[in-house]
Design a protein around this motif. Structure first.
Motif, PDB file in Angstrom:
ATOM      1  N   ASP A  61      57.975  10.812  46.820  1.00 50.94           N
ATOM      2  CA  ASP A  61      56.912  11.660  46.288  1.00 50.94           C
ATOM      3  C   ASP A  61      57.170  11.844  44.796  1.00 50.94           C
ATOM      4  O   ASP A  61      58.174  12.435  44.393  1.00 50.94           O
ATOM      5  CB  ASP A  61      56.920  13.018  47.014  1.00 50.94           C
ATOM      6  CG  ASP A  61      55.768  13.916  46.565  1.00 50.94           C
ATOM      7  OD1 ASP A  61      55.100  13.589  45.553  1.00 50.94           O
ATOM      8  OD2 ASP A  61      55.539  14.946  47.222  1.00 50.94           O
ATOM      9  N   ALA A  62      56.278  11.328  43.974  1.00 58.04           N
ATOM     10  CA  ALA A  62      56.463  11.404  42.526  1.00 58.04           C
ATOM     11  C   ALA A  62      56.630  12.850  42.065  1.00 58.04           C
ATOM     12  O   ALA A  62      57.328  13.125  41.090  1.00 58.04           O
ATOM     13  CB  ALA A  62      55.268  10.755  41.822  1.00 58.04           C
ATOM     14  N   LEU A  63      55.973  13.782  42.776  1.00 58.30           N
ATOM     15  CA  LEU A  63      56.000  15.181  42.356  1.00 58.30           C
ATOM     16  C   LEU A  63      57.278  15.903  42.784  1.00 58.30           C
ATOM     17  O   LEU A  63      57.605  16.957  42.235  1.00 58.30           O
ATOM     18  CB  LEU A  63      54.782  15.914  42.938  1.00 58.30           C
ATOM     19  CG  LEU A  63      53.437  15.448  42.396  1.00 58.30           C
ATOM     20  CD1 LEU A  63      52.301  16.151  43.127  1.00 58.30           C
ATOM     21  CD2 LEU A  63      53.336  15.698  40.895  1.00 58.30           C
ATOM     22  N   THR A 114      54.884  12.811  34.366  1.00 52.17           N
ATOM     23  CA  THR A 114      56.220  13.385  34.553  1.00 52.17           C
ATOM     24  C   THR A 114      56.969  12.705  35.692  1.00 52.17           C
ATOM     25  O   THR A 114      58.143  12.348  35.554  1.00 52.17           O
ATOM     26  CB  THR A 114      56.115  14.907  34.820  1.00 52.17           C
ATOM     27  OG1 THR A 114      55.011  15.424  34.069  1.00 52.17           O
ATOM     28  CG2 THR A 114      57.378  15.611  34.398  1.00 52.17           C
ATOM     29  N   GLY A 115      56.268  12.515  36.815  1.00 48.95           N
ATOM     30  CA  GLY A 115      56.905  11.893  37.981  1.00 48.95           C
ATOM     31  C   GLY A 115      57.355  10.475  37.685  1.00 48.95           C
ATOM     32  O   GLY A 115      58.444  10.050  38.109  1.00 48.95           O
ATOM     33  N   ALA A 116      56.536   9.756  36.938  1.00 48.45           N
ATOM     34  CA  ALA A 116      56.877   8.367  36.615  1.00 48.45           C
ATOM     35  C   ALA A 116      58.068   8.324  35.670  1.00 48.45           C
ATOM     36  O   ALA A 116      59.019   7.549  35.862  1.00 48.45           O
ATOM     37  CB  ALA A 116      55.671   7.662  35.981  1.00 48.45           C
ATOM     38  N   ALA A 117      58.045   9.183  34.636  1.00 53.76           N
ATOM     39  CA  ALA A 117      59.170   9.223  33.688  1.00 53.76           C
ATOM     40  C   ALA A 117      60.454   9.597  34.408  1.00 53.76           C
ATOM     41  O   ALA A 117      61.515   8.985  34.194  1.00 53.76           O
ATOM     42  CB  ALA A 117      58.858  10.208  32.567  1.00 53.76           C
ATOM     43  N   SER A 118      60.337  10.587  35.314  1.00 55.15           N
ATOM     44  CA  SER A 118      61.528  11.050  36.027  1.00 55.15           C
ATOM     45  C   SER A 118      62.169   9.928  36.834  1.00 55.15           C
ATOM     46  O   SER A 118      63.370   9.655  36.706  1.00 55.15           O
ATOM     47  CB  SER A 118      61.135  12.219  36.946  1.00 55.15           C
ATOM     48  OG  SER A 118      62.154  12.451  37.904  1.00 55.15           O
TER      49      SER A 118
END
Lengths: 248, 441
Positions: A61-63, A114-118
């Protein structure tokens, strides 16, 4: 060069599904990552019946950024050889929906940026160690803020900038970072939002293009289909006084 | 956005009104599309190769199945494959022909879904030998109007199975299906073509070649008198050795030409050329399955050839005695286009509304011009008088009375619909036109 393993993030999207098929056909093992386990299990069965490659399914889950570290560690321990990472997740409600429900704005930015960068930051050492390639779906919407789509567009613009830096850093280890900016792709995301027409491209064609770039030598940003380069060059060069009056 | 408002027509491109359409990409979205929202009825639509209005739903909803196109499992020892029903025969052939398996029944286009192939119980050029599509289907999963998915086989629920086969989508949405592929020794067929001067010679040649796996005849719909039924008989048997096949380059018709491009003169010239390229004693060649089974698939969008008004296709199965009156009426209209097709058909399957039955299938296109509806009315009458029937997958103007007479198992079919769809949530422009649910059409 063909990758040994492809990690596909956001594997339930039709583009990711087609990408998994072509990547498996090229001889890579596949790791499908996303939220809908039932749907990904069906896609995994599909790839196994087509290609006889090893396919696994992992919840992602990206979030849920607190879980990214553990997710990446499990992936790292799950196989050998070079690694391809395909970032296909995204979330695009209309700007009107976001205006009506402002809390949706942060959700859009987190899901797309944000999720992708993380997850990419956690994957960075794995890529430096194992070598490989990163392919991310950016968007033409990130090229210039428009009244009709600026929240989603700003998240993609952030992602583009992040990838520019990541490309330099990973490049030092021989890992290439490719940012594909698709225009209109005929998926559920555009269904009912974008009129059918000659600008609409098929998910399969985008998947094939992405794999070709990944297995080639180049890096950097590219538009898909190519003519969006022309369209976006024009859109970026329109003076603000005129641009603000355009119905786009 | 789940639903979009758009106009849809059949492959014949006749104008129909708008409907709401969803194109689910996951099972959960399929269920939501079936059960959720909107007034009016719902019907599944695959790749839109049915010619008339059986996958059109004016004022109602369409559920496009093409994105649910995954393999579920494949057993290479038996050839048994389980698929999501939105997969096309094109994809199945691309995946499995290189592995030595052929789809056992292929209609004239590979751009049809497995769900559509069951719902229309399609047949191919091997009907006499291998039956229709459903004969090779072991079971399928069917989504009923309330979203429940039931697995249906001849053993579990023969009535529902036979209602769904050829039932033009009116029992539910086919979600997955299990079919048995046929093992083949090569990717090629030995194709024999023989010119025939008239109908008697054509029928004689079809019988003479009865041992071939595939057989089909093309006839010149404009030739009359002694030349009635003049054409070419094509047969094919499995080749023991493969051939090198160049990757397909799909061409598409770049523009929609004015509708007058097709006229008796141009069609006559085409038919003459088509026969002239053939030596008088015929010829024999090795051909890939694609080229033999799907000659029209190489020109994408050929249906635009008839211009903006579109076209209507007629296909019926009749006994031999009806062929002369049928072909005479077609010739007299001078409206028939290009080469028309004639096939010998084997015995009927078990589908209640399935088309195939013993006799001769005649198929051809008519540009949608004034007089064509009257012509099709005459062809319907001739077909009915001889105990034949019209193919729903092709039809756009059969009468409700004619339909009921041609499909005597209709009451049985209606009983199944009362059971699985008592609230009448499934329906299409065709089901209303033909009064399939009873009452006023």
């Amino acid at each position: 060069m063909t990758m040994s393993r492809w990690l596909i993030l956001g594997a339930t999207s039709p583009i990711a599904r087609e990408f998994a098929r072509v990547a498996a056909a090229s001889g890579a093992d596949i790791v499908l990552a996303g939220r809908d386990m039932e749907d990904m299990e069906r896609s995994a069965a599909d790839i196994r019946a087509r290609s006889e490659r090893a396919v696994s399914v992992v919840e992602f889950d990206a979030l849920d950024m607190a879980a990214h570290e553990a997710f990446v560690r499990r992936f790292d321990e799950g196989g050998e050889g070079s690694v391809g990472v395909f970032v296909a997740f995204g979330f695009m409600p209309s700007q009107a929906e976001i205006d009506a429900t402002p809390e949706l704005g942060a959700h859009v930015i987190n899901a797309n940026f944000t999720g992708a960068a993380s997850v990419l930051l956690w994957l960075k050492p794995v890529l430096e160690k194992r070598k490989g390639v990163v392919v991310v779906l950016g968007s033409v919407a990130g090229d210039r803020g428009r009244a009709s789509n600026y929240t989603y567009g700003s998240a993609k613009a952030g992602l583009h900038t992040f990838l520019q830096g990541l490309r330099i850093v990973l490049g030092r280890s021989g890992v290439r970072v490719i940012n594909i900016k698709p225009g209109f792709i005929d998926t559920g995301m555009s269904w009912g939002n974008v009129k059918d027409g000659p600008l609409m491209a098929e998910p399969r064609a985008l998947a094939e293009r992405a794999l070709k770039l990944a297995d080639g030598k180049g890096e950097g940003e590219s538009y898909f289909p190519w003519f969006w380069f022309v369209i976006m060059t024009i859109i970026k060069s329109v003076p603000y006084k005129i641009f603000r009056k355009l119905p786009i | 956005m789940m639903w979009k408002t758009a106009t849809f027509s059949g492959w014949g491109r006749l104008p129909y009104g708008t409907c709401e359409a969803a194109r689910p990409e996951r099972l959960s979205q399929l269920r939501a599309a079936m059960t959720g929202g909107g007034a009016g009825t719902v019907i599944a639509r695959g790749l839109g190769r049915s010619y008339g209005d059986c996958a059109v739903n004016e004022g109602g909803r369409l559920v496009l199945t093409e994105r649910l196109d995954r393999l579920v499992s494949f057993d290479a020892t038996t050839g048994e494959v389980v698929v999501e029903a939105g997969i096309s025969l094109r994809s199945l052939l691309d995946i499995f022909l290189p592995r030595g398996f052929i789809v056992p029944v292929c209609p004239g286009s590979a751009f049809v879904t497995v769900g559509g192939a069951i719902a229309n119980d399609v047949h191919g050029k091997n009907h006499e030998k291998d039956g229709a599509f459903a004969a090779h289907v072991g079971w399928f999963e069917l989504m009923l109007p309330d979203g429940e998915i039931v697995r249906v086989s001849r053993e579990s629920d023969a009535a529902l199975f036979d209602a769904t086969v050829g039932g033009i989508g009116l029992t539910g949405i086919i979600v997955t299906a299990c079919l048995r592929l046929t093992r083949v020794p090569s990717n090629a067929l030995i194709v024999r073509e023989r010119p025939v001067p008239d109908l008697d010679a054509l029928l004689a040649k079809l019988h003479e070649e009865a041992s071939a796996t595939y057989s089909v005849a093309w006839f010149d719909a404009l030739a009359g008198g002694g030349g009635l039924g003049r054409g070419i008989v094509e047969t094919a048997t499995v080749s023991p050795t493969s051939i090198q096949i160049k990757p397909r380059k799909a061409r598409s018709l770049p523009i929609t030409p004015p509708s007058l491009v097709l006229n008796p003169l141009s069609v006559r010239a085409f038919n003459a050329l088509y026969r002239a390229r053939m030596p008088s004693n015929g010829r024999e060649s090795l051909r890939g399955y694609d080229k033999f089974l799907f000659p029209l698939d190489s020109l994408r969008g050929w249906n635009r050839m008839y211009g903006k008004p579109g076209f209507r296709q007629f296909q019926s199965i009749v006994p031999a005695a009806a062929l002369v009156p049928l072909l005479e009426r077609i010739r007299a209209s001078r409206a028939g286009s290009f080469l028309a097709v004639l096939k010998a058909m084997g015995p009927a399957g078990t589908g209640m509304l399935a088309f195939p039955m013993a006799g001769y299938a005649v198929a051809l296109d008519f540009p949608n011009r004034p007089g064509v509806v009257e012509l099709l009315g005459d062809l319907e009458r001739i077909t009915l008088e001889h105990g034949g029937r019209v193919y729903l997958a092709k039809d756009s103007c059969l009468s409700a009375q004619g339909f009921a007479a041609m499909y005597p198992r209709l009451p049985e079919f209606q009983d199944v619909l009362e059971r699985v769809d008592p609230k009448r949530r499934l329906g299409s422009t065709m089901s209303r036109r033909l009064g399939i649910r009873g009452g006023a059409p």
